[in-house]
Write a protein that holds these residues in place. Sequence first.
Motif, short mmCIF file in Angstrom:
data_model
loop_
_atom_site.label_atom_id
_atom_site.label_comp_id
_atom_site.label_asym_id
_atom_site.label_seq_id
_atom_site.Cartn_x
_atom_site.Cartn_y
_atom_site.Cartn_z
N LEU A 90 7.96 32.06 13.63
CA LEU A 90 8.05 33.28 14.43
C LEU A 90 8.14 33.00 15.92
O LEU A 90 8.88 33.66 16.65
CB LEU A 90 6.87 34.21 14.13
N ARG A 91 7.40 32.01 16.41
CA ARG A 91 7.47 31.69 17.85
C ARG A 91 8.89 31.33 18.24
O ARG A 91 9.40 31.77 19.27
CB ARG A 91 6.52 30.56 18.22
N GLU A 92 9.55 30.52 17.42
CA GLU A 92 10.92 30.11 17.72
C GLU A 92 11.88 31.30 17.67
O GLU A 92 12.87 31.33 18.38
CB GLU A 92 11.38 29.00 16.77
N THR A 93 11.58 32.28 16.83
CA THR A 93 12.39 33.49 16.75
C THR A 93 12.28 34.29 18.04
O THR A 93 13.23 34.93 18.47
CB THR A 93 11.93 34.36 15.55
N SER A 94 11.12 34.23 18.67
CA SER A 94 10.89 35.03 19.88
C SER A 94 11.39 34.36 21.15
O SER A 94 11.51 35.01 22.18
CB SER A 94 9.39 35.34 20.02
N LEU A 95 11.68 33.06 21.11
CA LEU A 95 12.01 32.33 22.33
C LEU A 95 13.43 32.50 22.88
O LEU A 95 13.60 32.44 24.10
CB LEU A 95 11.72 30.84 22.13
N PRO A 96 14.45 32.71 22.08
CA PRO A 96 15.81 32.80 22.66
C PRO A 96 15.97 33.88 23.73
O PRO A 96 16.60 33.63 24.76
CB PRO A 96 16.71 33.06 21.46
N LEU A 97 15.41 35.04 23.51
CA LEU A 97 15.54 36.10 24.50
C LEU A 97 14.81 35.73 25.79
O LEU A 97 15.29 36.00 26.89
CB LEU A 97 15.03 37.43 23.94
N PHE A 98 13.66 35.09 25.66
CA PHE A 98 12.94 34.64 26.85
C PHE A 98 13.77 33.57 27.58
O PHE A 98 13.82 33.56 28.80
CB PHE A 98 11.55 34.10 26.50
N GLY A 99 14.47 32.74 26.83
CA GLY A 99 15.34 31.74 27.45
C GLY A 99 16.45 32.38 28.27
O GLY A 99 16.79 31.90 29.36
N VAL A 100 17.01 33.47 27.77
CA VAL A 100 18.03 34.21 28.54
C VAL A 100 17.41 34.74 29.82
O VAL A 100 17.99 34.63 30.91
CB VAL A 100 18.63 35.37 27.70
N LEU A 101 16.22 35.30 29.72
CA LEU A 101 15.50 35.82 30.88
C LEU A 101 15.26 34.71 31.92
O LEU A 101 15.55 34.89 33.11
CB LEU A 101 14.17 36.43 30.43
N VAL A 102 14.81 33.56 31.47
CA VAL A 102 14.57 32.43 32.38
C VAL A 102 15.87 32.01 33.06
O VAL A 102 15.91 31.80 34.28
CB VAL A 102 13.94 31.23 31.62
#
Length: 192
Positions: A119-131
Motif C-alpha cells: 500500500l505504501r508503494e501505491t501511495s507514493l507515485p502521486l507524491f513523487g509528481v508533487l515533489v
Amino acid sequence: MSDPETGGLRARLIDVGVGLVTAEGAQALTLREIARRAGVSHGAPRRYFPTHLELLSAIAQRGFGELQARAAAVDDESSNPRSRLAALATVYLDFALSRRGMYELMFRHDLLESNRLGLRETSLPLFGVLVGLVGRVRPEADAPTVAGTLWANLHGIAQLWGWGSLQLSTGAADFAPLLRAALDAHLGPEER
C-alpha cells in the motif's frame, strides 16, 4: 488452473468494501458486514484476505487508483508547474471531500505502516509528481520537504473543510481561496 470464482469473489469483496466505505464510511468496514453484503459466510473473506488489514488495504488501493486516475485526467504536462500543482491540489481536495470515507481509509496509519499489499508503494507515485513539480517551481528548495508540508496543508484543509470548521472560521464559500493561500505559502506568491 485457477478457479474463476477465486478472482471473482476476491474482487466482489473489494467492490462491496468500496461501496460500503463510500456509503457509510470507514468505520462500517467490518469483515462480517462485507461478507454479509457479498452474500458469503463471515469466514469466506479470510480465504482471500488472511487479515482484516489486507482487505482494508485492497479497498484503499482502489481509492489510490481512483485518485491517481483523477489526477492524471487533469495533469496537463504542457501547463506551467504551478498551474499543474494547483490542478492536482484541487483534485486532491475534491477527492477528499467527495470520497470522505475512502480518503480516511487511504491514509490510516495502521494500513500504511503494515504495508499490506504494498500500500505504501501505491501511495507514493502521486507524491513523487508533487515533489517533481515543487522542485520545478522552487528549484532552490528541498522539494520533498516543501511537497510534504504542502501535502500536510492540503490534508488539513480537507479535514477542517469536511468538518465545517474552515467555513465557520473564515466565512469562505469554497476552498479555492484557502488553496491559493496554501500554494502561495509554500511556493511563494504567484507571478502575475
